[in-house]
Write a protein that holds these residues in place. Structure first.
Motif, PDB file in Angstrom:
ATOM      1  N   GLN A 285     -32.509  64.875 -96.333  1.00  0.00           N
ATOM      2  CA  GLN A 285     -33.593  64.834 -95.368  1.00  0.00           C
ATOM      3  C   GLN A 285     -33.154  64.229 -94.033  1.00  0.00           C
ATOM      4  O   GLN A 285     -33.796  64.468 -92.994  1.00  0.00           O
ATOM      5  CB  GLN A 285     -34.769  64.030 -95.947  1.00  0.00           C
ATOM      6  N   ALA A 286     -32.077  63.454 -94.059  1.00  0.00           N
ATOM      7  CA  ALA A 286     -31.584  62.867 -92.802  1.00  0.00           C
ATOM      8  C   ALA A 286     -31.084  63.932 -91.835  1.00  0.00           C
ATOM      9  O   ALA A 286     -30.855  63.641 -90.654  1.00  0.00           O
ATOM     10  CB  ALA A 286     -30.467  61.868 -93.108  1.00  0.00           C
ATOM     11  N   LEU A 287     -30.934  65.150 -92.333  1.00  0.00           N
ATOM     12  CA  LEU A 287     -30.462  66.246 -91.482  1.00  0.00           C
ATOM     13  C   LEU A 287     -31.364  66.424 -90.260  1.00  0.00           C
ATOM     14  O   LEU A 287     -30.885  66.727 -89.164  1.00  0.00           O
ATOM     15  CB  LEU A 287     -30.424  67.541 -92.296  1.00  0.00           C
ATOM     16  N   PHE A 288     -32.663  66.234 -90.443  1.00  0.00           N
ATOM     17  CA  PHE A 288     -33.617  66.468 -89.367  1.00  0.00           C
ATOM     18  C   PHE A 288     -33.803  65.248 -88.475  1.00  0.00           C
ATOM     19  O   PHE A 288     -34.588  65.292 -87.527  1.00  0.00           O
ATOM     20  CB  PHE A 288     -34.963  66.897 -89.953  1.00  0.00           C
ATOM     21  N   GLU A 289     -33.107  64.180 -88.800  1.00  0.00           N
ATOM     22  CA  GLU A 289     -33.221  62.962 -88.004  1.00  0.00           C
ATOM     23  C   GLU A 289     -32.060  62.795 -87.035  1.00  0.00           C
ATOM     24  O   GLU A 289     -32.129  61.973 -86.127  1.00  0.00           O
ATOM     25  CB  GLU A 289     -33.304  61.744 -88.927  1.00  0.00           C
ATOM     26  N   HIS A 290     -30.979  63.559 -87.243  1.00  0.00           N
ATOM     27  CA  HIS A 290     -29.821  63.450 -86.353  1.00  0.00           C
ATOM     28  C   HIS A 290     -30.116  64.102 -85.008  1.00  0.00           C
ATOM     29  O   HIS A 290     -30.844  65.099 -84.923  1.00  0.00           O
ATOM     30  CB  HIS A 290     -28.592  64.105 -86.991  1.00  0.00           C
ATOM     31  N   ALA A 291     -29.550  63.535 -83.979  1.00  0.00           N
ATOM     32  CA  ALA A 291     -29.677  64.119 -82.640  1.00  0.00           C
ATOM     33  C   ALA A 291     -28.829  65.388 -82.572  1.00  0.00           C
ATOM     34  O   ALA A 291     -27.610  65.344 -82.746  1.00  0.00           O
ATOM     35  CB  ALA A 291     -29.228  63.113 -81.586  1.00  0.00           C
ATOM     36  N   PHE A 292     -29.488  66.507 -82.361  1.00  0.00           N
ATOM     37  CA  PHE A 292     -28.796  67.794 -82.309  1.00  0.00           C
ATOM     38  C   PHE A 292     -29.193  68.477 -81.009  1.00  0.00           C
ATOM     39  O   PHE A 292     -30.324  68.932 -80.852  1.00  0.00           O
ATOM     40  CB  PHE A 292     -29.180  68.654 -83.508  1.00  0.00           C
ATOM     41  N   THR A 293     -28.261  68.518 -80.070  1.00  0.00           N
ATOM     42  CA  THR A 293     -28.544  69.080 -78.753  1.00  0.00           C
ATOM     43  C   THR A 293     -27.631  70.270 -78.483  1.00  0.00           C
ATOM     44  O   THR A 293     -26.583  70.425 -79.114  1.00  0.00           O
ATOM     45  CB  THR A 293     -28.330  68.019 -77.655  1.00  0.00           C
ATOM     46  N   VAL A 294     -28.049  71.092 -77.544  1.00  0.00           N
ATOM     47  CA  VAL A 294     -27.240  72.231 -77.106  1.00  0.00           C
ATOM     48  C   VAL A 294     -26.529  71.829 -75.825  1.00  0.00           C
ATOM     49  O   VAL A 294     -27.165  71.543 -74.814  1.00  0.00           O
ATOM     50  CB  VAL A 294     -28.106  73.474 -76.866  1.00  0.00           C
ATOM     51  N   SER A 295     -25.209  71.779 -75.884  1.00  0.00           N
ATOM     52  CA  SER A 295     -24.401  71.370 -74.743  1.00  0.00           C
ATOM     53  C   SER A 295     -23.193  72.289 -74.653  1.00  0.00           C
ATOM     54  O   SER A 295     -22.478  72.484 -75.637  1.00  0.00           O
ATOM     55  CB  SER A 295     -23.957  69.908 -74.897  1.00  0.00           C
ATOM     56  N   LEU A 296     -22.971  72.871 -73.486  1.00  0.00           N
ATOM     57  CA  LEU A 296     -21.907  73.854 -73.279  1.00  0.00           C
ATOM     58  C   LEU A 296     -20.947  73.351 -72.212  1.00  0.00           C
ATOM     59  O   LEU A 296     -21.376  72.953 -71.126  1.00  0.00           O
ATOM     60  CB  LEU A 296     -22.494  75.197 -72.850  1.00  0.00           C
ATOM     61  N   ALA A 297     -19.655  73.370 -72.528  1.00  0.00           N
ATOM     62  CA  ALA A 297     -18.656  72.920 -71.561  1.00  0.00           C
ATOM     63  C   ALA A 297     -18.620  73.842 -70.343  1.00  0.00           C
ATOM     64  O   ALA A 297     -18.620  73.382 -69.197  1.00  0.00           O
ATOM     65  CB  ALA A 297     -17.279  72.852 -72.217  1.00  0.00           C
ATOM     66  N   THR A 298     -18.616  75.156 -70.595  1.00  0.00           N
ATOM     67  CA  THR A 298     -18.603  76.139 -69.506  1.00  0.00           C
ATOM     68  C   THR A 298     -19.536  77.280 -69.896  1.00  0.00           C
ATOM     69  O   THR A 298     -19.124  78.211 -70.597  1.00  0.00           O
ATOM     70  CB  THR A 298     -17.182  76.685 -69.257  1.00  0.00           C
ATOM     71  N   PRO A 299     -20.793  77.240 -69.494  1.00  0.00           N
ATOM     72  CA  PRO A 299     -21.754  78.272 -69.909  1.00  0.00           C
ATOM     73  C   PRO A 299     -21.327  79.690 -69.545  1.00  0.00           C
ATOM     74  O   PRO A 299     -21.538  80.613 -70.335  1.00  0.00           O
ATOM     75  CB  PRO A 299     -23.038  77.864 -69.171  1.00  0.00           C
ATOM     76  N   SER A 300     -20.711  79.878 -68.376  1.00  0.00           N
ATOM     77  CA  SER A 300     -20.312  81.234 -67.982  1.00  0.00           C
ATOM     78  C   SER A 300     -19.248  81.784 -68.924  1.00  0.00           C
ATOM     79  O   SER A 300     -19.286  82.962 -69.306  1.00  0.00           O
ATOM     80  CB  SER A 300     -19.801  81.239 -66.549  1.00  0.00           C
ATOM     81  N   ASP A 301     -18.301  80.936 -69.323  1.00  0.00           N
ATOM     82  CA  ASP A 301     -17.286  81.376 -70.287  1.00  0.00           C
ATOM     83  C   ASP A 301     -17.909  81.655 -71.644  1.00  0.00           C
ATOM     84  O   ASP A 301     -17.481  82.564 -72.367  1.00  0.00           O
ATOM     85  CB  ASP A 301     -16.194  80.314 -70.433  1.00  0.00           C
ATOM     86  N   ALA A 302     -18.908  80.860 -72.022  1.00  0.00           N
ATOM     87  CA  ALA A 302     -19.564  81.035 -73.308  1.00  0.00           C
ATOM     88  C   ALA A 302     -20.221  82.403 -73.428  1.00  0.00           C
ATOM     89  O   ALA A 302     -20.368  82.938 -74.529  1.00  0.00           O
ATOM     90  CB  ALA A 302     -20.607  79.936 -73.525  1.00  0.00           C
ATOM     91  N   ILE A 303     -20.587  82.992 -72.287  1.00  0.00           N
ATOM     92  CA  ILE A 303     -21.160  84.344 -72.293  1.00  0.00           C
ATOM     93  C   ILE A 303     -20.072  85.394 -72.104  1.00  0.00           C
ATOM     94  O   ILE A 303     -19.969  86.357 -72.865  1.00  0.00           O
ATOM     95  CB  ILE A 303     -22.217  84.487 -71.183  1.00  0.00           C
ATOM     96  N   ALA A 304     -19.252  85.218 -71.072  1.00  0.00           N
ATOM     97  CA  ALA A 304     -18.274  86.253 -70.711  1.00  0.00           C
ATOM     98  C   ALA A 304     -17.234  86.480 -71.801  1.00  0.00           C
ATOM     99  O   ALA A 304     -16.690  87.586 -71.912  1.00  0.00           O
ATOM    100  CB  ALA A 304     -17.583  85.874 -69.402  1.00  0.00           C
ATOM    101  N   LEU A 305     -16.954  85.469 -72.606  1.00  0.00           N
ATOM    102  CA  LEU A 305     -15.930  85.598 -73.651  1.00  0.00           C
ATOM    103  C   LEU A 305     -16.514  85.986 -75.003  1.00  0.00           C
ATOM    104  O   LEU A 305     -15.826  85.902 -76.019  1.00  0.00           O
ATOM    105  CB  LEU A 305     -15.161  84.275 -73.777  1.00  0.00           C
ATOM    106  N   ARG A 306     -17.775  86.404 -75.020  1.00  0.00           N
ATOM    107  CA  ARG A 306     -18.385  86.837 -76.282  1.00  0.00           C
ATOM    108  C   ARG A 306     -17.593  88.003 -76.879  1.00  0.00           C
ATOM    109  O   ARG A 306     -17.133  88.885 -76.158  1.00  0.00           O
ATOM    110  CB  ARG A 306     -19.836  87.257 -76.058  1.00  0.00           C
ATOM    111  N   PRO A 307     -17.445  88.044 -78.216  1.00  0.00           N
ATOM    112  CA  PRO A 307     -16.639  89.111 -78.825  1.00  0.00           C
ATOM    113  C   PRO A 307     -17.240  90.503 -78.658  1.00  0.00           C
ATOM    114  O   PRO A 307     -16.494  91.483 -78.598  1.00  0.00           O
ATOM    115  CB  PRO A 307     -16.559  88.707 -80.299  1.00  0.00           C
ATOM    116  N   ASP A 308     -18.584  90.616 -78.590  1.00  0.00           N
ATOM    117  CA  ASP A 308     -19.154  91.952 -78.420  1.00  0.00           C
ATOM    118  C   ASP A 308     -18.806  92.526 -77.050  1.00  0.00           C
ATOM    119  O   ASP A 308     -18.555  93.733 -76.919  1.00  0.00           O
ATOM    120  CB  ASP A 308     -20.671  91.918 -78.634  1.00  0.00           C
ATOM    121  N   ILE A 309     -18.754  91.655 -76.026  1.00  0.00           N
ATOM    122  CA  ILE A 309     -18.345  92.123 -74.695  1.00  0.00           C
ATOM    123  C   ILE A 309     -16.867  92.501 -74.702  1.00  0.00           C
ATOM    124  O   ILE A 309     -16.470  93.552 -74.185  1.00  0.00           O
ATOM    125  CB  ILE A 309     -18.632  91.043 -73.640  1.00  0.00           C
TER     126      ILE A 309
END
Length: 458
Positions: free
Chosen positions: A254-278
Motif C-alpha cells: 500500500q505504500a506504493l501510493f504514498e511515494h512521490a511520483f512525478t513526471v520529469s523529463l531531462a529533454t522533452p524535445s528528445d523524448a518525443i523526437a527519438l520515439r521508436p515509432d517515428i
C-alpha cells in the motif's frame, strides 16, 4: 502550422534522397530541432527520466520489470527477427564480392565396346560490378530494414515495461479497494448485530435493519469483481514475465501510493523526437527510397565479369595427367526488351516511397498530438485527485459529526447510514482517482519515451 513546417522539413531530405539513400541522422536532428520549437512539455523539464518506475521505490515492481525484460516471449521473438534482418543485411553486402562455386566431377561411360573415363575440377566465378550503384542501393534498403526492426524491438520494450508498471499499480489498487470493502463489511455486520438486538427490544424498527442489510449485500457484491480484477492483473503480469499466474506471487504494498511520483523529463524535445515509432517510420521511408533507387538503376546495363579455371583429365577418374583450362569473359547485359516492365516497377516503387514519406509525416503528427493529449490527461487526473481527496475529507467529517449526533439522539439511524454511505463512496472515489492519476503519469512516460527507451536497449 506544424504540418506545413514538417512537410518542408522532410521534403528536403526526400529530394536529396532521390539520388542516394536518406541521411537518417540528419533527418532525426532536424526533427529534434523542429520539436524543440513547439515547446511541448517544457514545464516538465527536470530530472533524468531513465528508470522512471524506480521512483515508486518498489522492489517487487523492479523485479517484475527485470523479469519481463529477460523472459518476455514477444521480446525474444522480436530479437530473433532482428537477428534475421541483420543476417539478410550481411547476405546483401556479400553481393559486393564475387560469387561462384567449386565443382569436382568424375564420369565413366560406355558406348558399345568403348569405355571412357573423365575427371575435372574447376572454379566458377561471377562478379557483378556495382558501377551504377544498384547493389549499394539494395544494401542501403536492407540496412534500413534492419534498423526498422531494431526500432520495433525498442517499441516493444516500451510496451512491456509500461504494461508491467500499469499491471502492478492496478493490482495494488484493487488490493487496497478490497481491504476498504472488507472494512466496510465488517462495520456493517457490527451495525446489523446491534440493530437486531434493538429491534428485538423494540427500540428500533426493521426499516433500519433492512436498509443496513441492503448496504451489506451491496458491498459483498463488489468482492467478486475485485477478486476477478486482481486475478486479471496477476495473469497479465505473469504473461509479461513469461510465467503462469500460479507461479507469480505478489504481496500487498500500500505504500506504493504514498511515494512521490512525478513526471520529469531531462529533454522533452528528445523524448518525443527519438520515439521508436517515428524512427521506425523514418527507416521505412529510407528503405522504400533505396528500393526506388535500385529500381531506377535496373534500367541501366548490368556489367559483370565471369571467370573459369580448372583442370581436365581424360581417360581416368583420378585427376592425373590433367590439362589446365581457364577463361575470363566480361559481360554487358541490358534488358532493353524488358523496359516497359522495368519502368512500371520503378514507378510503383517511387509511389511506395512517397507513401512511406507520407506515413512518416503522419506518425510525427500523431506523436505530437499524443504528447499534448497525455499532458492534458495528466492535468485532468491531477485536478480530479485533488477534488476527490477534498470530497473524502468532507464526507468523513460529516460522518463523524453524524455519528456524534446519533449517539446524542439528535438524528435517526437512517441518516447515520446515509452519512456512512457517502463516506464510503467518497473513499472509493479517492482511491480510483489516485490510481487513475498514477496511471496517467505512467502514460506520460510511455508517450515521452525517446530517451529512456534507448537506455533499455543499449
Amino acid at each position: 502550422m506544424s504540418k506545413y513546417k514538417l512537410t518542408a522539413l522532410v521534403m528536403a531530405g526526400l529530394l536529396s534522397g532521390c539520388a542516394s539513400k536518406i541521411d537518417e541522422q540528419q533527418q532525426q536532428n532536424q526533427l529534434q530541432e523542429f520539436v524543440a520549437k513547439t515547446q511541448i512539455a517544457a514545464q516538465l523539464q527536470g530530472q533524468d527520466e531513465l528508470n522512471w518506475w524506480q521512483q515508486l521505490n518498489s522492489t517487487q515492481l523492479n523485479n517484475l520489470v527485470l523479469s519481463a525484460r529477460a523472459n518476455n516471449h514477444d521480446l525474444h521473438t522480436s530479437q530473433l527477427q532482428l537477428q534475421s534482418a541483420l543476417a539478410r543485411l550481411g547476405g546483401q553486402k556479400a553481393q559486393y564480392l564475387p560469387q561462384g562455386a567449386v565443382a569436382v566431377d568424375a564420369t565413366r561411360s560406355s558406348t558399345g565396346n568403348v569405355n571412357t573415363r573423365q575427371s575435372e575440377a574447376n572454379v566458377n566465378l561471377d562478379w557483378q560490378l556495382d558501377l551504377f550503384g544498384k547493389i549499394t542501393a539494395l544494401v542501403d534498403a536492407a540496412n534500413a530494414g534492419a534498423m526498422s526492426q531494431a526500432e520495433q524491438l525498442r517499441a516493444l520494450h516500451i510496451e512491456v515495461v509500461t504494461s508491467v508498471v500499469k499491471g502492478f499499480v492496478s493490482f495494488q489498487g484493487n488490493k487496497q479497494k478490497q481491504q476498504i470493502i472488507n472494512l466496510q463489511i465488517e462495520a456493517l455486520e457490527q451495525s446489523i448485530a446491534v440493530l437486531r438486538a434493538r429491534v428485538e427490544e423494540g427500540v428500533a424498527n426493521e426499516l433500519d435493519l433492512n436498509r443496513t442489510l441492503a448496504q451489506l449485500k451491496q458491498q459483498q457484491a463488489l468482492l467478486p469483481d475485485i477478486e476477478y480484477a486482481q486475478f486479471r492483473d496477476l495473469a497479465t503480469l505473469a504473461t509479461l514475465t513469461g510465467q503462469l499466474p500460479a507461479d507469480l506471487t505478489l504481496v500487498d504494498e500500500q505504500a506504493l501510493f504514498e511515494h512521490a511520483f512525478t513526471v520529469s523529463l531531462a529533454t522533452p524535445s528528445d523524448a518525443i523526437a527519438l520515439r521508436p515509432d517515428i524512427s521506425q517510420a523514418l527507416f521505412e521511408f529510407s528503405q522504400a527510397n533505396s528500393l526506388s533507387v535500385a529500381a531506377s538503376k535496373a534500367l541501366l546495363p548490368d556489367i559483370s565479369l565471369t571467370a573459369f579455371a580448372g583442370v581436365l583429365s581424360l581417360d581416368n577418374n583420378q585427376l592425373s595427367d590433367t590439362t589446365q583450362q581457364w577463361q575470363v569473359a566480361p559481360r554487358i547485359q541490358w534488358s532493353l526488351l524488358s523496359y516497359p516492365a522495368l519502368l512500371a516497377q520503378r514507378d510503383a516503387q517511387q509511389y511506395l516511397s512517397e507513401a512511406a514519406y507520407s506515413q512518416y509525416q503522419q506518425v510525427v503528427l500523431e506523436a505530437l498530438a499524443q504528447s499534448e493529449l497525455s499532458l492534458q490527461l495528466l492535468v485532468k487526473q491531477t485536478q480530479q485527485l485533488g477534488y476527490a481527496k477534498a470530497r473524502y475529507e468532507f464526507a468523513n467529517n460529516a460522518f463523524l459529526q453524524a455519528q456524534a449526533m446519533y449517539q446524542e439522539g439528535q438524528i435517526p439511524y437512517l441518516e447515520l447510514l446515509d452519512a456512512r454511505q457517502d463516506v464510503l463512496i467518497a473513499q472509493e472515489n479517492a482511491i480510483d482517482s489516485t490510481i487513475s492519476s498514477l496511471l496517467a503519469k505512467v502514460d506520460t512516460y510511455q508517450v515521452f519515451n525517446g530517451r529512456w527507451s534507448y537506455a533499455l536497449v543499449n
